[in-house]
Write a protein that holds these residues in place. Structure first.
Motif, PDB file in Angstrom:
ATOM      1  N   THR A 162       0.805  -1.226   0.000  1.00 24.19           N
ATOM      2  CA  THR A 162       0.000   0.000   0.000  1.00 24.19           C
ATOM      3  C   THR A 162       0.837   1.275   0.000  1.00 24.19           C
ATOM      4  O   THR A 162       0.398   2.285  -0.535  1.00 24.19           O
ATOM      5  CB  THR A 162      -0.927   0.036   1.223  1.00 24.19           C
ATOM      6  OG1 THR A 162      -0.138   0.064   2.413  1.00 24.19           O
ATOM      7  CG2 THR A 162      -1.868  -1.146   1.238  1.00 24.19           C
ATOM      8  N   GLY A 163       1.980   1.249   0.655  1.00 19.89           N
ATOM      9  CA  GLY A 163       2.793   2.456   0.778  1.00 19.89           C
ATOM     10  C   GLY A 163       2.248   3.420   1.817  1.00 19.89           C
ATOM     11  O   GLY A 163       2.696   4.554   1.920  1.00 19.89           O
ATOM     12  N   GLU A 179      -2.681  -1.202   7.701  1.00 19.94           N
ATOM     13  CA  GLU A 179      -3.401  -1.733   8.857  1.00 19.94           C
ATOM     14  C   GLU A 179      -4.788  -2.232   8.461  1.00 19.94           C
ATOM     15  O   GLU A 179      -5.217  -3.305   8.883  1.00 19.94           O
ATOM     16  CB  GLU A 179      -3.520  -0.672   9.948  1.00 19.94           C
ATOM     17  CG  GLU A 179      -2.220  -0.362  10.646  1.00 19.94           C
ATOM     18  CD  GLU A 179      -2.322   0.822  11.589  1.00 19.94           C
ATOM     19  OE1 GLU A 179      -3.399   1.470  11.636  1.00 19.94           O
ATOM     20  OE2 GLU A 179      -1.339   1.100  12.280  1.00 19.94           O
ATOM     21  N   ASP A 180      -5.488  -1.443   7.649  1.00 18.33           N
ATOM     22  CA  ASP A 180      -6.814  -1.852   7.183  1.00 18.33           C
ATOM     23  C   ASP A 180      -6.738  -3.138   6.367  1.00 18.33           C
ATOM     24  O   ASP A 180      -7.553  -4.047   6.537  1.00 18.33           O
ATOM     25  CB  ASP A 180      -7.464  -0.753   6.338  1.00 18.33           C
ATOM     26  CG  ASP A 180      -7.853   0.466   7.151  1.00 18.33           C
ATOM     27  OD1 ASP A 180      -7.902   0.366   8.398  1.00 18.33           O
ATOM     28  OD2 ASP A 180      -8.109   1.522   6.536  1.00 18.33           O
ATOM     29  N   GLN A 236      -6.141  -9.299  -1.941  1.00 20.59           N
ATOM     30  CA  GLN A 236      -7.069  -8.277  -1.446  1.00 20.59           C
ATOM     31  C   GLN A 236      -6.633  -6.885  -1.876  1.00 20.59           C
ATOM     32  O   GLN A 236      -7.455  -6.054  -2.242  1.00 20.59           O
ATOM     33  CB  GLN A 236      -7.180  -8.349   0.079  1.00 20.59           C
ATOM     34  CG  GLN A 236      -8.267  -7.468   0.639  1.00 20.59           C
ATOM     35  CD  GLN A 236      -9.632  -7.870   0.142  1.00 20.59           C
ATOM     36  OE1 GLN A 236     -10.012  -9.027   0.205  1.00 20.59           O
ATOM     37  NE2 GLN A 236     -10.381  -6.927  -0.363  1.00 20.59           N
ATOM     38  N   HIS A 237      -5.340  -6.635  -1.864  1.00 18.94           N
ATOM     39  CA  HIS A 237      -4.840  -5.330  -2.306  1.00 18.94           C
ATOM     40  C   HIS A 237      -5.173  -5.102  -3.783  1.00 18.94           C
ATOM     41  O   HIS A 237      -5.628  -4.019  -4.155  1.00 18.94           O
ATOM     42  CB  HIS A 237      -3.334  -5.234  -2.075  1.00 18.94           C
ATOM     43  CG  HIS A 237      -2.733  -3.969  -2.584  1.00 18.94           C
ATOM     44  ND1 HIS A 237      -3.020  -2.739  -2.034  1.00 18.94           N
ATOM     45  CD2 HIS A 237      -1.887  -3.731  -3.612  1.00 18.94           C
ATOM     46  CE1 HIS A 237      -2.366  -1.807  -2.701  1.00 18.94           C
ATOM     47  NE2 HIS A 237      -1.674  -2.382  -3.657  1.00 18.94           N
ATOM     48  N   ILE A 238      -4.972  -6.108  -4.599  1.00 23.99           N
ATOM     49  CA  ILE A 238      -5.320  -5.998  -6.023  1.00 23.99           C
ATOM     50  C   ILE A 238      -6.810  -5.730  -6.181  1.00 23.99           C
ATOM     51  O   ILE A 238      -7.220  -4.874  -6.974  1.00 23.99           O
ATOM     52  CB  ILE A 238      -4.892  -7.269  -6.785  1.00 23.99           C
ATOM     53  CG1 ILE A 238      -3.365  -7.341  -6.851  1.00 23.99           C
ATOM     54  CG2 ILE A 238      -5.501  -7.303  -8.180  1.00 23.99           C
ATOM     55  CD1 ILE A 238      -2.831  -8.671  -7.345  1.00 23.99           C
ATOM     56  N   SER A 239      -7.624  -6.426  -5.415  1.00 24.58           N
ATOM     57  CA  SER A 239      -9.071  -6.241  -5.482  1.00 24.58           C
ATOM     58  C   SER A 239      -9.455  -4.804  -5.106  1.00 24.58           C
ATOM     59  O   SER A 239     -10.283  -4.180  -5.774  1.00 24.58           O
ATOM     60  CB  SER A 239      -9.758  -7.237  -4.550  1.00 24.58           C
ATOM     61  OG  SER A 239     -11.140  -7.022  -4.533  1.00 24.58           O
ATOM     62  N   TRP A 240      -8.864  -4.295  -4.036  1.00 26.19           N
ATOM     63  CA  TRP A 240      -9.165  -2.912  -3.624  1.00 26.19           C
ATOM     64  C   TRP A 240      -8.723  -1.919  -4.688  1.00 26.19           C
ATOM     65  O   TRP A 240      -9.416  -0.943  -4.952  1.00 26.19           O
ATOM     66  CB  TRP A 240      -8.487  -2.602  -2.298  1.00 26.19           C
ATOM     67  CG  TRP A 240      -9.174  -3.195  -1.106  1.00 26.19           C
ATOM     68  CD1 TRP A 240     -10.308  -3.970  -1.093  1.00 26.19           C
ATOM     69  CD2 TRP A 240      -8.767  -3.079   0.244  1.00 26.19           C
ATOM     70  NE1 TRP A 240     -10.614  -4.336   0.187  1.00 26.19           N
ATOM     71  CE2 TRP A 240      -9.687  -3.804   1.039  1.00 26.19           C
ATOM     72  CE3 TRP A 240      -7.705  -2.449   0.878  1.00 26.19           C
ATOM     73  CZ2 TRP A 240      -9.588  -3.889   2.416  1.00 26.19           C
ATOM     74  CZ3 TRP A 240      -7.608  -2.539   2.250  1.00 26.19           C
ATOM     75  CH2 TRP A 240      -8.535  -3.245   3.013  1.00 26.19           C
TER      76      TRP A 240
END
Length: 113
Positions: A26-27, A33-34, A67-71
């Protein structure tokens, strides 16, 4: 040892490493955290099965990436930054205070009074 105890041990032992992975994705510390919290909830839901595998942290790390890719995909579809101003910019004429003062003194916009 019940299911929750073994999950707590897993989190205690791998939280820092998973947080570093989330931050690298995320950077941003707050987004990391989320992301980690969201993924840990998913891992907890599958913990009965995951606790029996050899490397549950690999599953958690893969879940962080997915999940990061999805967001990111969802954000791309919903947030479109633009250099153009909004259609109706703010005007001092729109101010509630200005309208109330004009109404109380009987002034009309553009009349000079």
């Amino acid at each position: 040892m019940d299911r929750n105890d073994s999950f707590r041990e897993f989190v205690a032992g791998h939280q820092q490493a998973l947080m570093r992975t989330a931050y690298l994705l995320t950077g941003d510390a707050h987004q990391a955290e989320d992301l980690l919290q969201h993924v840990l909830l998913k891992v907890l839901g599958r913990w009965a099965r995951l606790s029996r595998v050899e490397h549950p942290e690999a599953y958690a790390r893969k879940a962080l990436v997915n999940q990061h890719i999805s967001w990111r995909r969802r954000r791309v579809r919903t947030e479109l930054p633009t250099a153009d101003p909004p259609e109706r910019p703010y005007s001092s004429e729109d101010s509630t205070v200005v309208r109330l003062v004009r109404r109380s003194c009987g002034c009309r916009p553009g009349s000079g009074r």
